[in-house]
Design a protein around this motif. Structure first.
Motif, mmCIF file in Angstrom:
data_model
loop_
_atom_site.group_PDB
_atom_site.id
_atom_site.type_symbol
_atom_site.label_atom_id
_atom_site.label_comp_id
_atom_site.label_asym_id
_atom_site.label_seq_id
_atom_site.Cartn_x
_atom_site.Cartn_y
_atom_site.Cartn_z
ATOM 1 N N LEU A 128 10.557 3.995 0.996
ATOM 2 C CA LEU A 128 11.300 3.846 2.406
ATOM 3 C C LEU A 128 10.119 3.155 3.357
ATOM 4 N N ALA A 129 9.036 3.877 3.304
ATOM 5 C CA ALA A 129 8.058 3.386 4.141
ATOM 6 C C ALA A 129 7.757 1.715 4.164
ATOM 7 N N ALA A 130 7.753 1.451 2.901
ATOM 8 C CA ALA A 130 7.611 -0.162 2.593
ATOM 9 C C ALA A 130 8.666 -0.963 3.189
ATOM 10 N N THR A 169 0.773 -1.090 -0.052
ATOM 11 C CA THR A 169 -0.075 0.025 0.057
ATOM 12 C C THR A 169 0.737 1.177 0.083
ATOM 13 N N CYS A 170 1.995 1.192 0.874
ATOM 14 C CA CYS A 170 3.126 2.452 0.917
ATOM 15 C C CYS A 170 3.615 2.582 -0.545
ATOM 16 N N ALA A 171 4.004 1.438 -0.921
ATOM 17 C CA ALA A 171 4.902 1.438 -2.148
ATOM 18 C C ALA A 171 4.125 1.828 -3.363
ATOM 19 N N PHE A 172 2.884 1.451 -3.550
ATOM 20 C CA PHE A 172 2.181 1.636 -4.644
ATOM 21 C C PHE A 172 1.495 3.123 -4.545
ATOM 22 N N TRP A 205 10.372 12.377 -5.292
ATOM 23 C CA TRP A 205 10.604 12.202 -3.715
ATOM 24 C C TRP A 205 9.191 11.312 -3.398
ATOM 25 N N GLY A 206 8.111 11.355 -4.078
ATOM 26 C CA GLY A 206 7.025 10.434 -3.611
ATOM 27 C C GLY A 206 7.383 9.153 -3.627
#
Length: 211
Positions: A187-189, A164-167, A180-181
């Protein structure tokens, strides 16, 4: 190597005389000499005592085909088991890294296409590769839960949150300058997938950090 040859080598490596070893075992020096010459084989109690004194297994002492401790059936089985456990963790790690890499490429190519550029490969190739990797990861997680006795949700929950974070984050952060998005989503993933890798390593008895 015979039992006698191994006993002779172990005794010499320890710097023990036949008399000293005999005293530790509670037998005569002549008995130790006859064992080393291969004239007789000690009884079970003395084999166990020799095993304890020199810190070797009885398999190593009694099996002539074992020239060193690592060649015993138990040692070979443990080595195979370790390799299998390392392979299971390694496959889980590789599947997750590939998964994140493909998501990152998808967003990179998507933004290039939005800016009028031409992606290096057709987007459907990336989506197909992403789907195949997701199936691979799903099978690994299923095996972990169904065959390895692990809790399925311990891997699925962080994996889904990581996806969910990466996509999703790059879509929500398109107002951020540059790419940067995508980086923030990755990074979150990664932080979430570290938990999955930790779960795998601890489940398979492999060290994590200083533990």
């Amino acid at each position: 190597m015979t039992f006698g040859e191994k006993l002779h080598r172990l005794r010499r490596e320890r710097g023990l005389s036949q008399e000293a070893l005999a005293a530790e075992l509670g037998v005569s020096r002549q008995a130790v000499s006859r064992w080393e010459l291969g004239e007789v084989v000690p009884d079970t109690a003395n084999v166990l005592a020799v095993s304890r004194i020199f810190g070797v297994s009885t398999d190593y002492l009694l099996l002539d085909e074992c020239d060193r401790e690592g060649q015993t059936p138990a040692a070979k089985s443990a080595e195979r088991s370790l390799r299998e456990r390392q392979a299971a963790v390694g496959q889980g790690f590789c599947a997750r890294v590939l998964w994140l890499a493909l998501i990152s490429l998808f967003h990179q190519y998507r933004l290039d296409a939005a800016g009028g550029g031409e992606p290096p490969v057709p987007m459907w190739w990336l989506l197909a590769a992403e789907l195949a990797t997701a199936v691979w990861l799903g099978r690994l997680n299923w095996r972990y839960g169904a065959k390895e006795g692990g809790r399925f949700r311990d891997l699925v929950v962080p994996d889904l949150l990581a996806f969910t974070c990466a996509f999703g984050l790059p879509y929500g952060l398109e107002w951020v300058p540059g790419r940067w998005g995508i980086l923030l989503g990755q990074l979150a993933a990664i932080l979430l997938l570290v938990q999955s890798i930790k779960t795998l390593r601890l489940h398979y008895g492999l060290p994590w950090g200083k533990s």
